[in-house]
Scaffold this motif. Structure first.
Motif, PDB file in Angstrom:
ATOM      1  N   ARG A  84       0.862  -1.186   0.000  1.00  0.00           N
ATOM      2  CA  ARG A  84       0.000   0.000   0.000  1.00  0.00           C
ATOM      3  C   ARG A  84       0.892   1.227   0.000  1.00  0.00           C
ATOM      4  O   ARG A  84       1.750   1.375   0.857  1.00  0.00           O
ATOM      5  CB  ARG A  84      -0.915  -0.019   1.218  1.00  0.00           C
ATOM      6  N   THR A 117      -3.915   6.496  -3.888  1.00  0.00           N
ATOM      7  CA  THR A 117      -3.325   5.327  -3.227  1.00  0.00           C
ATOM      8  C   THR A 117      -3.084   4.250  -4.267  1.00  0.00           C
ATOM      9  O   THR A 117      -3.906   4.034  -5.157  1.00  0.00           O
ATOM     10  CB  THR A 117      -4.285   4.771  -2.148  1.00  0.00           C
ATOM     11  N   GLU A 129       0.545   5.278  -0.050  1.00  0.00           N
ATOM     12  CA  GLU A 129      -0.325   6.452   0.093  1.00  0.00           C
ATOM     13  C   GLU A 129       0.392   7.661  -0.498  1.00  0.00           C
ATOM     14  O   GLU A 129       1.506   7.978  -0.096  1.00  0.00           O
ATOM     15  CB  GLU A 129      -0.622   6.718   1.571  1.00  0.00           C
ATOM     16  N   ARG A 137      -2.554   0.209  -4.178  1.00  0.00           N
ATOM     17  CA  ARG A 137      -2.651  -0.899  -3.232  1.00  0.00           C
ATOM     18  C   ARG A 137      -2.680  -2.213  -3.987  1.00  0.00           C
ATOM     19  O   ARG A 137      -3.230  -2.303  -5.093  1.00  0.00           O
ATOM     20  CB  ARG A 137      -3.867  -0.762  -2.336  1.00  0.00           C
ATOM     21  N   TYR A 148      -0.969  -3.334  -8.810  1.00  0.00           N
ATOM     22  CA  TYR A 148      -1.678  -2.436  -7.901  1.00  0.00           C
ATOM     23  C   TYR A 148      -2.965  -1.915  -8.531  1.00  0.00           C
ATOM     24  O   TYR A 148      -3.002  -1.616  -9.730  1.00  0.00           O
ATOM     25  CB  TYR A 148      -0.829  -1.199  -7.599  1.00  0.00           C
TER      26      TYR A 148
END
Length: 184
Positions: free
Chosen positions: A11, A19, A13, A21, A77
């Motif tokens: 993850r 984001t 940020e 993830r 991601y």
């Protein structure tokens, strides 16, 4: 070598509600399928996998992410903006990529383009790539006609490294790849 100890962060940020993830398998299926489905016409010119887009194919894609992550071959991601999935990106160790090199790939829902999201995602992936053992370079590869994809490595300081022929697999492809490279 225990690849899991050297894997990129699951993850990431970033500012502005962005984001990256790791995909969460079946839990991501409804939203990710919808985002791909809404993006098909936008992606069709450049992404050959779009021709076989279906809920089943999306489920298969998501089901394979954890194993590929654990193996160190691909780190995929979801690109999430303000809590909603708007695309996908990843780091890939491909068979035709030179040793010590990983490739970055990315795509966005058409409503999320033009805001620098792909550039910010790619910048974060470059940082993660250079944390991996043995990685000395990052590449971004796209068809020479895909100007939107070319803008990302140009903004990030990649060098226009090489051109090579490829068999066109998507409608807008010319048959020539442009390879951008950034060294450590």
């Amino acid at each position: 070598m225990d690849l899991s100890r050297h894997a990129p962060r699951e993850r990431i940020e970033l500012d502005g509600g962005l984001t990256l993830r790791a995909f969460e398998g079946e839990a991501d299926l409804p939203e990710f399928f919808r985002v791909v489905d809404e993006s098909v016409e936008h992606l069709r010119p450049w992404m050959p996998w779009v021709a076989e887009h279906s809920r089943e194919r999306t489920a298969q894609f998501l089901a394979g992410r954890a194993e590929l992550w654990a193996s160190g071959v691909q780190y995929s991601y979801a690109i999430v903006l303000d809590g909603a999935v708007v695309g996908s990106c990843g780091l890939h160790r491909l068979p035709d990529t030179p040793d010590g090199t990983v490739e970055i790939g990315y795509w966005l829902h058409p409503a999320a383009t033009g805001r620098g999201l792909a550039t910010r995602a790619a910048r974060a992936l470059v940082e993660q790539a250079f944390r991996l053992p043995g990685v000395t370079a990052v590449e971004i590869v796209h068809d020479v006609a895909n100007r939107a994809s070319a803008a990302v490595p140009a903004r990030l300081g990649f060098t226009d490294h090489l051109r090579r022929p490829h068999q066109p697999a998507a409608p807008a492809e010319t048959g020539e790849d442009r390879i951008w490279r950034l060294g450590r």
